[in-house]
Structure formats: C-alpha cells, structure tokens
Write an enzyme that holds these catalytic residues in place. Structure first.
Site, PDB file in Angstrom:
ATOM      1  N   ALA A 158       7.017  10.160 -18.193  1.00  0.00           N
ATOM      2  CA  ALA A 158       7.482  11.330 -18.971  1.00  0.00           C
ATOM      3  C   ALA A 158       6.621  12.555 -18.667  1.00  0.00           C
ATOM      4  O   ALA A 158       7.121  13.677 -18.563  1.00  0.00           O
ATOM      5  CB  ALA A 158       7.440  11.012 -20.463  1.00  0.00           C
ATOM      6  N   GLU A 159       5.324  12.319 -18.471  1.00  0.00           N
ATOM      7  CA  GLU A 159       4.383  13.428 -18.143  1.00  0.00           C
ATOM      8  C   GLU A 159       4.734  13.995 -16.763  1.00  0.00           C
ATOM      9  O   GLU A 159       4.817  15.212 -16.554  1.00  0.00           O
ATOM     10  CB  GLU A 159       2.952  12.868 -18.154  1.00  0.00           C
ATOM     11  CG  GLU A 159       1.861  13.838 -17.698  1.00  0.00           C
ATOM     12  CD  GLU A 159       1.529  14.876 -18.755  1.00  0.00           C
ATOM     13  OE1 GLU A 159       2.048  14.736 -19.864  1.00  0.00           O
ATOM     14  OE2 GLU A 159       0.801  15.828 -18.454  1.00  0.00           O
ATOM     15  N   ASP A 184       7.658  13.801 -15.223  1.00  0.00           N
ATOM     16  CA  ASP A 184       8.966  14.485 -15.302  1.00  0.00           C
ATOM     17  C   ASP A 184       8.840  15.864 -15.952  1.00  0.00           C
ATOM     18  O   ASP A 184       9.461  16.829 -15.492  1.00  0.00           O
ATOM     19  CB  ASP A 184       9.961  13.630 -16.101  1.00  0.00           C
ATOM     20  CG  ASP A 184      10.229  12.283 -15.417  1.00  0.00           C
ATOM     21  OD1 ASP A 184      10.712  11.364 -16.089  1.00  0.00           O
ATOM     22  OD2 ASP A 184       9.901  12.174 -14.211  1.00  0.00           O
ATOM     23  N   LEU A 206       5.279  -4.546  21.827  1.00  0.00           N
ATOM     24  CA  LEU A 206       4.239  -5.560  21.949  1.00  0.00           C
ATOM     25  C   LEU A 206       4.753  -6.785  22.693  1.00  0.00           C
ATOM     26  O   LEU A 206       5.909  -7.178  22.514  1.00  0.00           O
ATOM     27  CB  LEU A 206       3.787  -6.010  20.543  1.00  0.00           C
ATOM     28  CG  LEU A 206       3.097  -4.947  19.709  1.00  0.00           C
ATOM     29  CD1 LEU A 206       2.893  -5.470  18.290  1.00  0.00           C
ATOM     30  CD2 LEU A 206       1.751  -4.569  20.320  1.00  0.00           C
ATOM     31  N   LYS A 241       2.935  -7.929  10.536  1.00  0.00           N
ATOM     32  CA  LYS A 241       3.951  -7.216  11.319  1.00  0.00           C
ATOM     33  C   LYS A 241       5.143  -6.927  10.399  1.00  0.00           C
ATOM     34  O   LYS A 241       5.943  -7.799  10.086  1.00  0.00           O
ATOM     35  CB  LYS A 241       4.378  -8.048  12.523  1.00  0.00           C
ATOM     36  CG  LYS A 241       5.269  -7.276  13.494  1.00  0.00           C
ATOM     37  CD  LYS A 241       5.481  -8.065  14.800  1.00  0.00           C
ATOM     38  CE  LYS A 241       6.307  -7.274  15.814  1.00  0.00           C
ATOM     39  NZ  LYS A 241       7.700  -6.969  15.339  1.00  0.00           N
ATOM     40  N   GLU A 257       5.500   1.832   9.988  1.00  0.00           N
ATOM     41  CA  GLU A 257       6.790   1.148   9.842  1.00  0.00           C
ATOM     42  C   GLU A 257       7.413   1.549   8.510  1.00  0.00           C
ATOM     43  O   GLU A 257       6.781   1.403   7.452  1.00  0.00           O
ATOM     44  CB  GLU A 257       6.543  -0.377   9.872  1.00  0.00           C
ATOM     45  CG  GLU A 257       7.739  -1.187  10.273  1.00  0.00           C
ATOM     46  CD  GLU A 257       7.900  -1.260  11.799  1.00  0.00           C
ATOM     47  OE1 GLU A 257       7.023  -0.758  12.538  1.00  0.00           O
ATOM     48  OE2 GLU A 257       8.901  -1.846  12.235  1.00  0.00           O
TER      49      GLU A 257
HETATM   50  N1  LIG Z   1       0.075  -3.067  12.093  1.00  0.00           N
HETATM   51  C1  LIG Z   1       0.740  -2.919  13.231  1.00  0.00           C
HETATM   52  O1  LIG Z   1       0.219  -2.581  14.267  1.00  0.00           O
HETATM   53  C2  LIG Z   1       2.207  -3.148  13.197  1.00  0.00           C
HETATM   54  C3  LIG Z   1       2.822  -3.567  12.025  1.00  0.00           C
HETATM   55  N2  LIG Z   1       4.152  -3.769  11.963  1.00  0.00           N
HETATM   56  C4  LIG Z   1       4.932  -3.593  13.045  1.00  0.00           C
HETATM   57  N3  LIG Z   1       6.266  -3.832  12.945  1.00  0.00           N
HETATM   58  C5  LIG Z   1       4.358  -3.154  14.272  1.00  0.00           C
HETATM   59  C6  LIG Z   1       5.021  -2.884  15.510  1.00  0.00           C
HETATM   60  C7  LIG Z   1       4.168  -2.480  16.455  1.00  0.00           C
HETATM   61 BR1  LIG Z   1       4.667  -1.989  18.235  1.00  0.00          BR
HETATM   62  S1  LIG Z   1       2.571  -2.376  15.912  1.00  0.00           S
HETATM   63  C8  LIG Z   1       3.010  -2.929  14.330  1.00  0.00           C
END
Ligand SMILES: NC(=O)c1cnc(N)c2cc(Br)sc12
Length: 319
Positions: free
Chosen positions: A35-36, A38, A84, A116, A171
């Site tokens: 609320a603060e 908003d 990668l 990842k 990401e």
């Molecule tokens: N932490 C990371 O480096 C990382 C994390 N999530 C992913 N989907 C990817 C893809 C690459 Br390319 S690096 C990386």
C-alpha cells in the site's frame, strides 16, 4: 507546486520507489507494505502528469512503455554471446577437467559452478548508469532489441551506480507458479497453452506490445559481463559479486569448486535439489574461475574451452 518543488519531490520518489522495487524483486525482502509503494507510485504519476517535462528514463513509471512496436530492430553483439559445450556424465566432466589442466599446464584449477537457468539468454547495456538497451542472444552475434519488454521485468534495475559503459548478460525466465497461472488463463480463454516455462518466457519477450510482456511476471538472473571497458577484476566469481553489489539479481546458488571432485559433488547435489526450485534449470554451468586462464584456453569454433554445461537427463514426461 513550483517546477523546482516538483523536480525535488520526483527525485525523492524515484529514489524511494526504485529502492522498494530492488528490495522486493531482487532481494525478496520488501521493507514497506504494498500500500505504501502504491501510494508513492500514484503521487509520482500525478506529479509527472502535471510536469511531463520532468519525466526521466529511470522513473519507475516508465517500465511499461508506449505503443506496440511494428518489429524488433537488430542488435549486433560486439562480444559474441557464447554457447556452451555439453557434458552428460561424470566421465565427460573428468575429460573436460583433463583438457583444461592440459591446456593450462597446471595440476589444479578453481572452477565456478552455477545453475543453468532454463530461459532465454539476454544482454543488457548500461550507459552513464542508465539501462539503454536490452537484446536477445539471437544467433550469438546478432540479436533483437527487446528493450521495451525487458524494462517491464521489475528485477532489472533502470539505473546502476556504475557510470562506465557496461553490458551484462543473463537469463530471462518465467517462474513455475507464473507459468501455471498463465496456462490456466490461456485454457480458460481457449488459447493454446505454452509447453513449458522457457517457451512461455520466449513467447512473452517476443511480444511487440510491452503491455503483454508486463503481465507475464517474468524474472531474470544475471551471470556474466560482455563489453566492459573498466573491467579490472581477475575472476568470474569476483564479477558475480560485483554484479550483485551494483544491484543486479544474481542466482545465489553459485559455488567455487577447487577440484573436479567438488564439481561432481555440486552436480550430484543439484540433481536431487532441482525439484525444490521455483524455476526450471536444465543443468549446471561449470567455468574456470580465473579470467586470464579463460583467455589462455580460448574458444573452439563454437564454444569456450574454459566452460561446459552438465545437462541433466531429460525428465520423463509425466503422462
Ligand atoms: N550462470 C551461467 O553462466 C548460465 C546460467 N544459465 C544459462 N542458461 C546459461 C547459458 C549460458 Br551460454 S551461460 C549460463
């Protein structure tokens, strides 16, 4: 209210609201009730409506942009966004470690392991501390300008304290809960549900109308630096800490590993723990921590010799 009073009040409100936003969406530790937030956001919008010339790029009112785009502009990645190589077993990880140690002619290597994230790789550029451009990875050298959509992700800071030009990478993803409620709504509206959170995130960021992306509860983890003139840090782990210090959301589960044995332990730990996460991961990224060693190892035609992605076995479709 005079223009000067408006300028002062807007500066104070922007600072407070951007701080509240950081606490809620990056730290997950709100310091004021909604609320603060908003109430102050309404005050900011009322003053901006009276003094539109005082609206700034980092105002929290500017997150959901104007009209839908006709198309996305192309963006050249001056530092290519890497892909990668993969590892699918402990043996593959040991082969990777052997190649790294042979390439560095050293007996021991420090790695950094990171989750990842199963989302969409993106790049954010900041000039004079302001968020000026966001792009998809695309084919690694050319992506699409999705700045207006990325601005709607509240964990992306509109301003950072580093005034030097810096490009950060990470990401964008859709948390599982957001995915479930989005698909529920789509089924109620007799629309095709998304197959998984990654497709839902990609589909949301490819919308030409930022008002749609703004409703999709997307989030982001930053994990690398692309172009950075003033970069003087020696390791990837120092860069992760720096990104966190200047206000970026980084994934808290990263860990330094002083041997491939420790990397294998980390991987085994997350094969078990991944089910408890609120977002999808599809593996573990392992990088040589020392940046000079990364330089020494270099790249193959497609990907770095100093990193690999351990891929989890595909999950059995639950029928
Ligand atoms: N932490 C990371 O480096 C990382 C994390 N999530 C992913 N989907 C990817 C893809 C690459 Br390319 S690096 C990386």
């Amino acid at each position: 209210m005079t223009e000067n009073e408006a300028r002062e009040q807007l500066a104070t409100l922007r600072g407070e609201l951007n701080q509240y936003n950081y606490e809620y969406h990056v730290l997950d530790k709100p310091s004021v009730p909604d609320a603060e937030y908003d109430k102050k956001m309404k005050k900011l919008k009322d003053i901006e409506a009276e003094f539109p010339a005082l609206i700034t790029a980092d105002s929290p009112s500017q997150r959901v942009g104007g009209e839908p785009l006709d198309a996305f502009k192309k963006v050249a990645h001056r530092v290519p966004m890497l892909s990668l190589g993969n590892a699918f077993s402990e043996e593959d990880l040991r082969d990777f470690d052997r190649r790294v140690r042979e390439g560095l002619a050293t007996g021991s290597v420090t790695y950094v392991c990171e989750l990842k994230i199963d989302g969409l790789a993106i790049s954010l550029r900041y000039q004079d501390g302001l968020f000026v451009q966001g792009a998809t990875r695309g084919d690694g050298t050319t992506g699409e300008d999705i700045t207006s959509n990325l601005k709607t992700i509240k964990s992306i800071p509109l301003r950072i304290p580093d005034q030097a030009p810096i490009e950060v990478r990470g990401e964008a993803f859709m948390p599982q809960q957001a995915f479930v409620s989005l698909n529920k709504k789509r089924e109620e509206n007799e629309e095709e549900p998304f197959a998984n959170p990654r497709n839902a995130a990609a589909g949301s960021l490819r919308q030409l109308d930022p008002k749609i992306a703004a409703k999709r509860q997307l989030d982001i983890f930053l994990y690398a630096v692309g172009e950075w003139e003033s970069g003087t840090l020696e390791t990837h782990s120092e860069r992760l800490q720096y990104l966190e210090e200047i206000g970026f959301k980084t994934n808290p589960e990263w860990r330094k590993c002083n041997s491939i044995e420790e990397v294998i332990q980390y991987v085994e730990e997350w094969v078990e723990k991944r089910a408890n996460l609120s977002y999808d991961i599809d593996g573990i990224v392992i990088k040589v921590d020392n940046l000079e060693a990364q330089e020494q190892l270099g790249f193959t035609a497609k990907s770095p010799r100093w990193a690999t992605a351990y891929k989890f076995p595909a999950e059995e479709a639950i029928t």
